[in-house]
Motif scaffolding. Structure first.
Motif, PDB file in Angstrom:
ATOM      1  N   ASN A 232       9.794 -21.855  82.188  1.00 46.73           N
ATOM      2  CA  ASN A 232      10.475 -21.932  83.489  1.00 46.73           C
ATOM      3  C   ASN A 232      10.882 -20.569  84.063  1.00 46.73           C
ATOM      4  N   TYR A 233      10.402 -19.466  83.474  1.00 56.51           N
ATOM      5  CA  TYR A 233      10.724 -18.150  84.033  1.00 56.51           C
ATOM      6  C   TYR A 233       9.727 -17.798  85.128  1.00 56.51           C
ATOM      7  N   TYR A 237      13.234 -14.482  86.372  1.00 55.30           N
ATOM      8  CA  TYR A 237      14.398 -15.347  86.534  1.00 55.30           C
ATOM      9  C   TYR A 237      14.094 -16.731  85.982  1.00 55.30           C
ATOM     10  N   TYR A 238      15.142 -17.368  85.451  1.00 49.89           N
ATOM     11  CA  TYR A 238      14.963 -18.732  84.980  1.00 49.89           C
ATOM     12  C   TYR A 238      15.178 -19.684  86.149  1.00 49.89           C
ATOM     13  N   CYS A 239      14.183 -20.525  86.415  1.00 49.03           N
ATOM     14  CA  CYS A 239      14.256 -21.470  87.542  1.00 49.03           C
ATOM     15  C   CYS A 239      14.312 -22.888  86.988  1.00 49.03           C
ATOM     16  N   VAL A 244      18.872 -21.286  89.889  1.00 47.45           N
ATOM     17  CA  VAL A 244      18.224 -20.087  89.350  1.00 47.45           C
ATOM     18  C   VAL A 244      19.273 -19.225  88.664  1.00 47.45           C
ATOM     19  N   TYR A 251      21.945 -19.772  82.541  1.00 47.84           N
ATOM     20  CA  TYR A 251      21.738 -21.062  83.222  1.00 47.84           C
ATOM     21  C   TYR A 251      22.450 -22.189  82.465  1.00 47.84           C
TER      22      TYR A 251
END
Length: 300
Positions: A232-233, A237-239, A244, A251
């Motif tokens: 999911n990066y 950034y982790y989305c 985000v 997160y």
């Protein structure tokens, strides 16, 4: 309550769990996450002002030309709520500032006056006044803490404390920070009013490591991240489903641990590991998790 067994039919179980996810964000309302800021609290700074000062260190300022912080300092010094309009000047003494080559107003000598005839041979110069400001946890600068407290009562926010504890309001944050300053090694958990047991909060427990997750969506994301650290990066950034963040760890803290805090989970049941800030079902599971991570790091 449900427990996820990652060792058997993991994907099938997740599919079943995902069908029962609730819109908890809507139920709990929108809230802000405020990370710990070590600069928060009262801070002393110096403000400059033009004044007329003589060689004996006596001076005056015209009230109508005074800056806001001068006005507030005078009002505080004389113990009034506001100026009496009959006065035109404020007189005072100045003293050298030890660490700098400038003169500082001695606020204890403030006096209101209708004239300055008693002060002769004054010359205009820049003097300084010590100002106490309040740095909010969000790093905003406020005139006084009371103004921020009034503002904070109207916002929904999760405050992160210096030890990683999450609190539901500025009042809780301040109470817990005070407790940590008094008893850093043995804080009294009863200071925080949270009184809900984990057994009364809907959640999922991972059987293999004892972590707790608010719903199947977060659980699925955790499992994906555990298998693949890049899960999911996007562009660093982790989305995730809920937003985000700079990383999955951030997160999870914002959107998972905060969920339990908003539900009122009692502090004595907030078992969070000091490495990744995941929430666990017990302290023993935390210890096992930390031990496994350290063992893995030693092997690498």
């Amino acid at each position: 309550m449900e427990q996820a067994n990652l060792n058997v039919n993991e994907q099938r179980q997740l599919a079943l769990l995902l069908g029962s996810v609730k819109e908890t964000d809507k139920e709990l309302g929108v809230f802000a996450f405020i990370p710990y800021n070590q600069k928060w609290g009262n801070n002393k700074i110096y403000g400059s002002v033009s004044a007329f000062v003589n060689k004996q260190g006596k001076g005056y300022i015209k009230l109508k030309n005074s800056f806001g912080y001068i006005s507030r300092a005078v009002v505080k010094a004389i113990g009034a709520e506001k100026f009496d309009d009959n006065y035109d000047f404020v007189t005072f003494s100045v003293r050298p500032q030890e660490d700098n080559n400038w003169n500082v107003i001695d606020q204890a000598t403030f006096q209101l006056s209708n004239n300055h005839t008693g002060l002769s041979d004054c010359q205009e110069q820049t003097v300084f006044i010590e100002i106490t400001t309040f740095v909010a946890p969000e790093n905003q600068i406020w005139i006084e803490e009371s103004y921020y407290e009034e503002y904070a009562r109207d916002i929904s926010a999760i405050y992160e404390c210096s030890d990683g504890t999450l609190t539901r309001s500025y009042a809780e944050f301040k109470s817990w920070e005070k407790e940590l300053s008094i008893r850093p090694n043995n804080p009294n958990y009863d200071v925080l009013p949270n009184d809900v047991s984990i057994s009364d909060i809907e959640h999922y427990e991972v059987a293999s490591d004892g972590t707790l997750w608010r719903d199947a969506s977060l659980l699925q994301e955790y499992l994906g991240w555990r298998k693949n650290p890049s899960y999911n990066y996007v562009n660093g950034y982790y989305c995730g489903v809920y937003g985000v963040a700079n990383s999955f760890l951030e997160y999870a803290k914002i959107h998972n641990a905060s969920y339990f805090i908003l539900q009122g989970l009692r502090r004595a049941e907030q078992f969070i590991d000091p490495i990744n800030n995941f929430l666990f079902v017990s302290q023993s599971r935390v210890d096992e998790y930390v031990k496994s991570i350290k063992s893995f790091q030693k092997i690498i």
